[in-house]
Design a protein around this motif. Sequence first.
Motif, mmCIF file in Angstrom:
data_model
loop_
_atom_site.group_PDB
_atom_site.id
_atom_site.type_symbol
_atom_site.label_atom_id
_atom_site.label_comp_id
_atom_site.label_asym_id
_atom_site.label_seq_id
_atom_site.Cartn_x
_atom_site.Cartn_y
_atom_site.Cartn_z
ATOM 1 N N VAL A 1 -37.746 18.833 -29.055
ATOM 2 C CA VAL A 1 -36.467 18.642 -28.366
ATOM 3 C C VAL A 1 -36.646 17.610 -27.263
ATOM 4 O O VAL A 1 -37.482 17.760 -26.380
ATOM 5 N N ARG A 2 -35.846 16.567 -27.307
ATOM 6 C CA ARG A 2 -35.886 15.513 -26.293
ATOM 7 C C ARG A 2 -34.540 15.464 -25.576
ATOM 8 O O ARG A 2 -33.491 15.575 -26.215
ATOM 9 N N ALA A 3 -34.588 15.284 -24.276
ATOM 10 C CA ALA A 3 -33.346 15.267 -23.509
ATOM 11 C C ALA A 3 -33.514 14.441 -22.248
ATOM 12 O O ALA A 3 -34.622 14.319 -21.705
ATOM 13 N N CYS A 4 -32.417 13.881 -21.767
ATOM 14 C CA CYS A 4 -32.446 13.116 -20.519
ATOM 15 C C CYS A 4 -31.024 12.979 -19.987
ATOM 16 O O CYS A 4 -30.050 13.173 -20.714
ATOM 17 N N VAL A 5 -30.936 12.658 -18.709
ATOM 18 C CA VAL A 5 -29.652 12.401 -18.055
ATOM 19 C C VAL A 5 -29.770 11.074 -17.331
ATOM 20 O O VAL A 5 -30.692 10.869 -16.535
ATOM 21 N N THR A 6 -28.844 10.173 -17.599
ATOM 22 C CA THR A 6 -28.863 8.884 -16.915
ATOM 23 C C THR A 6 -28.360 9.071 -15.486
ATOM 24 O O THR A 6 -27.664 10.045 -15.167
ATOM 25 N N THR A 7 -28.708 8.129 -14.627
ATOM 26 C CA THR A 7 -28.135 8.062 -13.288
ATOM 27 C C THR A 7 -27.273 6.801 -13.221
ATOM 28 O O THR A 7 -27.044 6.149 -14.234
ATOM 29 N N ARG A 8 -26.830 6.450 -12.038
ATOM 30 C CA ARG A 8 -25.984 5.268 -11.925
ATOM 31 C C ARG A 8 -26.810 3.982 -11.843
ATOM 32 O O ARG A 8 -26.241 2.886 -11.799
ATOM 33 N N ASP A 9 -28.125 4.080 -11.827
ATOM 34 C CA ASP A 9 -28.992 2.910 -11.672
ATOM 35 C C ASP A 9 -29.408 2.314 -13.006
ATOM 36 O O ASP A 9 -29.550 3.027 -14.001
ATOM 37 N N GLY A 10 -29.618 0.999 -13.003
ATOM 38 C CA GLY A 10 -30.219 0.340 -14.150
ATOM 39 C C GLY A 10 -29.280 -0.399 -15.073
ATOM 40 O O GLY A 10 -29.679 -0.801 -16.165
ATOM 41 N N GLY A 11 -28.036 -0.626 -14.649
ATOM 42 C CA GLY A 11 -27.085 -1.301 -15.518
ATOM 43 C C GLY A 11 -26.602 -2.625 -14.961
ATOM 44 O O GLY A 11 -27.185 -3.180 -14.028
ATOM 45 N N VAL A 12 -25.510 -3.125 -15.535
ATOM 46 C CA VAL A 12 -24.986 -4.443 -15.163
ATOM 47 C C VAL A 12 -23.599 -4.379 -14.532
ATOM 48 O O VAL A 12 -23.080 -5.399 -14.080
ATOM 49 N N SER A 13 -22.987 -3.199 -14.486
ATOM 50 C CA SER A 13 -21.641 -3.090 -13.927
ATOM 51 C C SER A 13 -21.661 -3.338 -12.421
ATOM 52 O O SER A 13 -22.646 -3.062 -11.732
ATOM 53 N N THR A 14 -20.548 -3.839 -11.918
ATOM 54 C CA THR A 14 -20.404 -4.109 -10.490
ATOM 55 C C THR A 14 -19.493 -3.047 -9.867
ATOM 56 O O THR A 14 -18.855 -2.252 -10.562
ATOM 57 N N LEU A 15 -19.455 -3.029 -8.537
ATOM 58 C CA LEU A 15 -18.634 -2.041 -7.841
ATOM 59 C C LEU A 15 -17.180 -2.085 -8.301
ATOM 60 O O LEU A 15 -16.667 -3.173 -8.598
ATOM 61 N N PRO A 16 -16.544 -0.933 -8.405
ATOM 62 C CA PRO A 16 -16.991 0.418 -8.023
ATOM 63 C C PRO A 16 -17.757 1.153 -9.119
ATOM 64 O O PRO A 16 -17.979 2.355 -8.997
ATOM 65 N N TYR A 17 -18.179 0.421 -10.158
ATOM 66 C CA TYR A 17 -18.845 1.058 -11.297
ATOM 67 C C TYR A 17 -20.359 0.860 -11.293
ATOM 68 O O TYR A 17 -21.042 1.255 -12.227
ATOM 69 N N ALA A 18 -20.880 0.240 -10.253
ATOM 70 C CA ALA A 18 -22.297 -0.103 -10.220
ATOM 71 C C ALA A 18 -23.166 1.146 -10.425
ATOM 72 O O ALA A 18 -22.943 2.172 -9.807
ATOM 73 N N ASP B 1 -24.782 13.165 -3.606
ATOM 74 C CA ASP B 1 -25.863 12.217 -3.898
ATOM 75 C C ASP B 1 -25.283 10.920 -4.455
ATOM 76 O O ASP B 1 -25.385 10.613 -5.639
ATOM 77 N N ALA B 2 -24.661 10.137 -3.566
ATOM 78 C CA ALA B 2 -24.000 8.901 -3.990
ATOM 79 C C ALA B 2 -24.987 7.854 -4.477
ATOM 80 O O ALA B 2 -24.617 6.948 -5.222
ATOM 81 N N ALA B 3 -26.238 7.934 -4.058
ATOM 82 C CA ALA B 3 -27.236 6.951 -4.483
ATOM 83 C C ALA B 3 -27.562 7.085 -5.960
ATOM 84 O O ALA B 3 -27.871 6.093 -6.623
ATOM 85 N N ARG B 4 -27.491 8.309 -6.490
ATOM 86 C CA ARG B 4 -27.895 8.520 -7.889
ATOM 87 C C ARG B 4 -26.735 8.796 -8.835
ATOM 88 O O ARG B 4 -26.831 8.482 -10.034
ATOM 89 N N PHE B 5 -25.646 9.365 -8.317
ATOM 90 C CA PHE B 5 -24.641 9.882 -9.231
ATOM 91 C C PHE B 5 -23.246 9.338 -8.954
ATOM 92 O O PHE B 5 -22.858 9.108 -7.811
ATOM 93 N N TYR B 6 -22.485 9.179 -10.030
ATOM 94 C CA TYR B 6 -21.049 8.936 -9.912
ATOM 95 C C TYR B 6 -20.361 10.257 -9.569
ATOM 96 O O TYR B 6 -20.809 11.329 -9.959
ATOM 97 N N SER B 7 -19.250 10.153 -8.832
ATOM 98 C CA SER B 7 -18.464 11.333 -8.508
ATOM 99 C C SER B 7 -16.990 10.951 -8.468
ATOM 100 O O SER B 7 -16.577 10.148 -7.627
ATOM 101 N N TYR B 8 -16.219 11.525 -9.353
ATOM 102 C CA TYR B 8 -14.790 11.236 -9.392
ATOM 103 C C TYR B 8 -14.091 11.769 -8.145
ATOM 104 O O TYR B 8 -13.240 11.107 -7.565
ATOM 105 N N ARG B 9 -14.468 12.965 -7.712
ATOM 106 C CA ARG B 9 -13.829 13.544 -6.526
ATOM 107 C C ARG B 9 -14.151 12.747 -5.265
ATOM 108 O O ARG B 9 -13.330 12.667 -4.363
ATOM 109 N N ARG B 10 -15.327 12.201 -5.202
ATOM 110 C CA ARG B 10 -15.733 11.440 -4.018
ATOM 111 C C ARG B 10 -15.095 10.058 -3.997
ATOM 112 O O ARG B 10 -14.623 9.583 -2.959
ATOM 113 N N ASP B 11 -15.080 9.370 -5.140
ATOM 114 C CA ASP B 11 -14.725 7.956 -5.173
ATOM 115 C C ASP B 11 -13.429 7.635 -5.894
ATOM 116 O O ASP B 11 -12.884 6.546 -5.710
ATOM 117 N N GLY B 12 -12.941 8.530 -6.732
ATOM 118 C CA GLY B 12 -11.723 8.231 -7.486
ATOM 119 C C GLY B 12 -12.010 7.293 -8.637
ATOM 120 O O GLY B 12 -12.179 7.709 -9.781
#
Length: 244
Positions: free
Chosen positions: A16-33, A219-230
């Motif tokens: 069994v392999r599993a993982c959860v991505t964070t908001r780091d490591g992509g190409v999107s710009t704010l507010p989707y960075a 944890d805004a550094a690692r995670f997206y949050s709809y309630r926090r940022d909309g």
Amino acid sequence: MNSDWITPDWPAPAQVRACVTTRDGGVSTLPYASLNLGNHVGDVPAHVVQNRARVRAVLPAEPVWLKQAHGLLVADAALAQSETEADASVARQPERVCVVMTADCLPVLFCDHAGTVVGAAHAGWRGLADGILEHTVAAMQVPAGQIMAWLGPAIGPAQFEVGDEVRAIFVSNLPAATAAFQPGKPGKWLADIYQLARLRLARLGVHQVYGGGLCTYTDAARFYSYRRDGITGRMASLIWLASA
């Protein structure tokens, strides 16, 4: 895996392999960075394509990206197509990658002790109350006592404010859910979505439940949050069976 991603802390079988991505490591710009994987949140489509390609590069196959609707449908990852409407999927064949996207809702990953089936569920409060976890466990078609679950990053109990009506829905279905709500402002409650999930899983007979405690809101550094940022991106929680 990407060193920024999260590996579930549970005693799952080796296949069994599993993982959860964070908001780091992509190409999107704010507010989707920057590693936004949601193609429905207003991000530049080409950026989402590139971000998904980066995730795909470390997986055995293309994930079964679902069109999530806060419903109760559970897809078979061997049969589902991209954008199949469902809020969970299960897989019995190796290299079929189940995935759900979240940004405050609770992602729940499942596997059985023998490593013959895995699943992923998207549990916002509505789906959790309506029974998405119960539907996912049923779709796995193994005894509940042989299933373990891992609770991924979600909005924490100090931040998840809900109204009287939400509390009433949970408590009417499961009186023990009273313990998962703490009084907040008048007419409001602070809900522990992790505890609510554990209670519902325990009622099914799923007692091996791990994870919990990773708050997307704080944890805004690692995670997206709809309630926090909309306006924001989405992380992915992924699980699959490796080939023998």
